[in-house]
Design a protein around this motif. Structure first.
Motif, PDB file in Angstrom:
ATOM      1  N   VAL A 103      -8.593  20.013   5.188  1.00 29.42           N
ATOM      2  CA  VAL A 103      -8.018  19.246   4.073  1.00 29.42           C
ATOM      3  C   VAL A 103      -7.661  20.186   2.924  1.00 29.42           C
ATOM      4  O   VAL A 103      -6.557  20.121   2.369  1.00 29.42           O
ATOM      5  N   LEU A 104      -8.582  21.082   2.590  1.00 28.21           N
ATOM      6  CA  LEU A 104      -8.317  21.994   1.472  1.00 28.21           C
ATOM      7  C   LEU A 104      -7.099  22.863   1.770  1.00 28.21           C
ATOM      8  O   LEU A 104      -6.268  23.105   0.895  1.00 28.21           O
ATOM      9  N   LYS A 105      -7.004  23.295   3.022  1.00 31.19           N
ATOM     10  CA  LYS A 105      -5.855  24.115   3.409  1.00 31.19           C
ATOM     11  C   LYS A 105      -4.554  23.346   3.163  1.00 31.19           C
ATOM     12  O   LYS A 105      -3.562  23.896   2.727  1.00 31.19           O
ATOM     13  N   GLN A 106      -4.599  22.038   3.441  1.00 29.89           N
ATOM     14  CA  GLN A 106      -3.374  21.245   3.298  1.00 29.89           C
ATOM     15  C   GLN A 106      -3.030  20.934   1.845  1.00 29.89           C
ATOM     16  O   GLN A 106      -1.870  20.878   1.474  1.00 29.89           O
ATOM     17  N   ILE A 107      -4.070  20.715   1.015  1.00 30.76           N
ATOM     18  CA  ILE A 107      -3.745  20.270  -0.352  1.00 30.76           C
ATOM     19  C   ILE A 107      -3.742  21.392  -1.393  1.00 30.76           C
ATOM     20  O   ILE A 107      -3.074  21.282  -2.409  1.00 30.76           O
ATOM     21  N   LEU A 108      -4.477  22.481  -1.110  1.00 34.87           N
ATOM     22  CA  LEU A 108      -4.657  23.482  -2.157  1.00 34.87           C
ATOM     23  C   LEU A 108      -3.382  24.160  -2.660  1.00 34.87           C
ATOM     24  O   LEU A 108      -3.243  24.374  -3.870  1.00 34.87           O
ATOM     25  N   PRO A 109      -2.456  24.491  -1.793  1.00 29.03           N
ATOM     26  CA  PRO A 109      -1.284  25.199  -2.319  1.00 29.03           C
ATOM     27  C   PRO A 109      -0.618  24.435  -3.467  1.00 29.03           C
ATOM     28  O   PRO A 109      -0.101  25.034  -4.397  1.00 29.03           O
ATOM     29  N   VAL A 110      -0.646  23.096  -3.416  1.00 29.82           N
ATOM     30  CA  VAL A 110      -0.044  22.314  -4.488  1.00 29.82           C
ATOM     31  C   VAL A 110      -1.090  21.988  -5.537  1.00 29.82           C
ATOM     32  O   VAL A 110      -0.874  22.164  -6.733  1.00 29.82           O
ATOM     33  N   ALA A 111      -2.244  21.508  -5.056  1.00 27.42           N
ATOM     34  CA  ALA A 111      -3.247  20.977  -5.976  1.00 27.42           C
ATOM     35  C   ALA A 111      -3.693  22.005  -6.994  1.00 27.42           C
ATOM     36  O   ALA A 111      -3.900  21.700  -8.164  1.00 27.42           O
ATOM     37  N   LYS A 112      -3.824  23.252  -6.574  1.00 33.41           N
ATOM     38  CA  LYS A 112      -4.355  24.280  -7.476  1.00 33.41           C
ATOM     39  C   LYS A 112      -3.478  24.494  -8.696  1.00 33.41           C
ATOM     40  O   LYS A 112      -3.947  24.924  -9.740  1.00 33.41           O
ATOM     41  N   THR A 113      -2.195  24.208  -8.529  1.00 32.92           N
ATOM     42  CA  THR A 113      -1.299  24.447  -9.652  1.00 32.92           C
ATOM     43  C   THR A 113      -1.260  23.237 -10.595  1.00 32.92           C
ATOM     44  O   THR A 113      -0.618  23.272 -11.627  1.00 32.92           O
ATOM     45  N   LEU A 140       0.826  -1.227   0.000  1.00 28.48           N
ATOM     46  CA  LEU A 140       0.000   0.000   0.000  1.00 28.48           C
ATOM     47  C   LEU A 140       0.849   1.261   0.000  1.00 28.48           C
ATOM     48  O   LEU A 140       1.929   1.289   0.585  1.00 28.48           O
ATOM     49  N   LYS A 141       0.275   2.314  -0.631  1.00 29.71           N
ATOM     50  CA  LYS A 141       0.913   3.626  -0.511  1.00 29.71           C
ATOM     51  C   LYS A 141       0.075   4.395   0.500  1.00 29.71           C
ATOM     52  O   LYS A 141      -1.120   4.636   0.258  1.00 29.71           O
ATOM     53  N   VAL A 142       0.668   4.741   1.616  1.00 32.15           N
ATOM     54  CA  VAL A 142      -0.098   5.460   2.633  1.00 32.15           C
ATOM     55  C   VAL A 142       0.790   6.510   3.294  1.00 32.15           C
ATOM     56  O   VAL A 142       1.961   6.250   3.563  1.00 32.15           O
ATOM     57  N   ALA A 143       0.217   7.690   3.511  1.00 33.94           N
ATOM     58  CA  ALA A 143       1.017   8.784   4.093  1.00 33.94           C
ATOM     59  C   ALA A 143       0.094   9.764   4.805  1.00 33.94           C
ATOM     60  O   ALA A 143      -1.100   9.854   4.483  1.00 33.94           O
ATOM     61  N   PRO A 144       0.644  10.498   5.769  1.00 38.25           N
ATOM     62  CA  PRO A 144      -0.168  11.557   6.382  1.00 38.25           C
ATOM     63  C   PRO A 144      -0.360  12.709   5.396  1.00 38.25           C
ATOM     64  O   PRO A 144       0.540  12.975   4.587  1.00 38.25           O
ATOM     65  N   LEU A 145      -1.497  13.382   5.489  1.00 37.39           N
ATOM     66  CA  LEU A 145      -1.796  14.440   4.518  1.00 37.39           C
ATOM     67  C   LEU A 145      -0.779  15.581   4.583  1.00 37.39           C
ATOM     68  O   LEU A 145      -0.602  16.316   3.610  1.00 37.39           O
ATOM     69  N   ALA A 146      -0.106  15.697   5.718  1.00 34.95           N
ATOM     70  CA  ALA A 146       0.925  16.735   5.845  1.00 34.95           C
ATOM     71  C   ALA A 146       2.032  16.544   4.800  1.00 34.95           C
ATOM     72  O   ALA A 146       2.749  17.486   4.463  1.00 34.95           O
ATOM     73  N   ASP A 147       2.168  15.304   4.277  1.00 35.59           N
ATOM     74  CA  ASP A 147       3.209  15.034   3.263  1.00 35.59           C
ATOM     75  C   ASP A 147       2.731  15.297   1.831  1.00 35.59           C
ATOM     76  O   ASP A 147       3.461  15.028   0.874  1.00 35.59           O
ATOM     77  N   TRP A 148       1.489  15.751   1.703  1.00 29.61           N
ATOM     78  CA  TRP A 148       0.901  15.933   0.362  1.00 29.61           C
ATOM     79  C   TRP A 148       1.810  16.752  -0.546  1.00 29.61           C
ATOM     80  O   TRP A 148       2.102  16.377  -1.680  1.00 29.61           O
ATOM     81  N   GLN A 149       2.231  17.893  -0.008  1.00 27.72           N
ATOM     82  CA  GLN A 149       3.018  18.818  -0.816  1.00 27.72           C
ATOM     83  C   GLN A 149       4.276  18.130  -1.366  1.00 27.72           C
ATOM     84  O   GLN A 149       4.572  18.204  -2.546  1.00 27.72           O
ATOM     85  N   ARG A 150       4.977  17.441  -0.470  1.00 25.46           N
ATOM     86  CA  ARG A 150       6.246  16.801  -0.846  1.00 25.46           C
ATOM     87  C   ARG A 150       6.005  15.679  -1.869  1.00 25.46           C
ATOM     88  O   ARG A 150       6.635  15.619  -2.905  1.00 25.46           O
ATOM     89  N   LEU A 151       5.006  14.823  -1.591  1.00 29.60           N
ATOM     90  CA  LEU A 151       4.809  13.646  -2.454  1.00 29.60           C
ATOM     91  C   LEU A 151       4.124  13.990  -3.768  1.00 29.60           C
ATOM     92  O   LEU A 151       4.329  13.331  -4.780  1.00 29.60           O
ATOM     93  N   ASN A 152       3.316  15.057  -3.745  1.00 26.23           N
ATOM     94  CA  ASN A 152       2.595  15.388  -4.970  1.00 26.23           C
ATOM     95  C   ASN A 152       3.460  16.040  -6.025  1.00 26.23           C
ATOM     96  O   ASN A 152       3.072  16.076  -7.192  1.00 26.23           O
ATOM     97  N   SER A 153       4.598  16.562  -5.629  1.00 25.18           N
ATOM     98  CA  SER A 153       5.436  17.173  -6.673  1.00 25.18           C
ATOM     99  C   SER A 153       5.978  16.080  -7.600  1.00 25.18           C
ATOM    100  O   SER A 153       6.271  16.319  -8.761  1.00 25.18           O
ATOM    101  N   HIS A 154       6.082  14.826  -7.086  1.00 21.75           N
ATOM    102  CA  HIS A 154       6.542  13.724  -7.955  1.00 21.75           C
ATOM    103  C   HIS A 154       5.370  13.135  -8.753  1.00 21.75           C
ATOM    104  O   HIS A 154       5.508  12.803  -9.904  1.00 21.75           O
TER     105      HIS A 154
END
Ligand SMILES: NC(=O)C1=CN([C@@H]2O[C@H](COP(=O)(O)OP(=O)(O)OC[C@H]3O[C@@H](n4cnc5c(N)ncnc54)[C@H](OP(=O)(O)O)[C@@H]3O)[C@@H](O)[C@H]2O)C=CC1
Ligand SMILES: CC(C)(CO)C(=O)C(=O)O
Length: 319
Positions: free
Chosen positions: A93-103, A61-75
């Motif tokens: 959740v939106l606060k955590q993912i939006l800075p990366v997700a929006k781009t 499984l791939k599992v991670a805390p949402l705090a790692d979203w920014q780091r893992l989503n760049s890959h």
């Protein structure tokens, strides 16, 4: 790949079954502790009888805390997100993912929350995302950090807007829908999802607060004329609000509410479970939303309002 945010009852059910049938799933938890438990123990889905229905080993499984979203989503940017937190966690959740997700390029988000109001909030925060509101009658109950009981199989309706005609929608059908079907979920696309959401809203607005106040199982609502009278009062007020707002409703909805109580007779409603755990309930997104809809239409929903306030007040821990 499908990103599932929220590894609670519904998140573990969907992640477990999708991963077990070969879908590439990334599961996002709130805490590092839960991510570690899942990575170690895998995901186990038990059936109602306590037998293991699905087990996915942790090392697959791939599992991670949402705090790692920014780091893992760049890959590996997310393309399909299943949002499986409660209503109250959406802003966080939106606060955590939006800075990366929006781009990122277009992202499709399947939203499975009970209640209403969340679709507008997400759309406002993230206008570029394609939203797929969904309503499910699956019944899942969390047991531990990495296991759930699948208490009842249900149907999942996902909103479908033919007129959008976007590539994203075609990909949704080809990939997400097929993966869900392959995982054994009973899924259908609905052009009338708003109606489905209002039907589910009424079911939850009648059953959940009463079971939470009286601390009874769903089936126990049917055993007493006073309880049935209160259910009917909430139902009638809700219908009056729908009438005032021009929302289509069906007289069969009352029987559907009684049938849900019967079919889930042994279950605690989610609101009762939250009250017992002294967690935040979804009452504001259910009865609270009905009260706001009533106000906007110039009518009242006094029983919903009282229950909303009574249940909101319960979450304050003493001492
Ligand atoms: N369970 C069911 O059978 C059904 C549920 N629904 C709806 O689906 C939604 C989810 O319900 P359910 O799965 O039961 O709820 P749960 O409370 O079991 O799961 C919600 C999960 O979201 C996690 N979460 C909260 N905040 C964050 C965050 N910031 N980042 C990542 N994860 C977070 C929670 O983590 P933590 O535990 O660490 O706080 C928890 O694991 C609700 O709106 C519910 O009404 C609809 C139909 C059926
Ligand atoms: C349908 C019902 C009432 C089943 O328990 C539910 O959705 C909930 O508990 O939130």
């Amino acid at each position: 790949m499908i990103d599932i945010i929220g590894a609670g009852s519904l998140g573990l059910l969907f992640a477990g079954r999708l991963a077990a049938t070969g879908t590439d799933v990334r599961l996002w938890t709130r805490t590092l502790e839960q991510a570690r438990s899942i990575a170690c123990d895998g995901i186990t889905v038990f059936d109602k009888g306590g037998e293991i229905a699905v087990h996915v080993p942790g090392d697959t499984l791939k599992v991670a805390p949402l705090a790692d979203w920014q780091r893992l989503n760049s890959h590996a940017p997310a393309q399909w997100i299943f949002l499986m937190t409660k209503q109250g966690a959406i802003e966080e959740v939106l606060k955590q993912i939006l800075p990366v997700a929006k781009t990122e390029r277009e992202t499709g988000i399947v939203c499975l929350q009970n209640g209403i109001g969340h679709i507008e909030r997400i759309r406002q925060a993230w206008p570029e995302a394609e939203l797929y509101p969904a309503v499910t009658t699956e019944g899942a109950k969390r047991q531990g950090a990495a296991s759930i009981v699948h208490a009842g199989a249900g149907v999942t309706e996902i909103g479908w807007y033919e007129e959008r005609g976007k590539t994203q929608d075609r990909n949704f059908k080809q990939y997400v829908l097929n993966r869900l079907l392959a995982a054994g979920f009973d899924v259908c696309l609905s052009k009338e999802i708003e109606n489905g959401m209002y039907r589910k809203l009424l079911i939850n607005a009648v059953i959940n607060p009463l079971t939470a106040i009286w601390r009874i199982r769903n089936g126990e609502l049917l055993l007493d004329p006073v309880r049935l009278h209160m259910m009917r009062k909430l139902y009638d007020e809700g219908i009056q609000v729908y009438e005032a707002r021009g929302i289509r409703w069906d007289s069969s909805w009352w029987d559907q509410i009684l049938n849900v109580c019967q079919a889930t007779a042994e279950n605690h409603s989610s609101m009762l479970a939250d009250v017992l755990a002294q967690s935040m309930t979804e009452v504001a997104s259910i009865n609270g939303q009905l009260v706001q809809m009533a106000e906007q239409a110039g009518v009242t929903a006094p029983t919903h309002e009282v229950l909303w306030q009574l249940i909101e007040g319960m979450r304050l821990k003493e001492g």
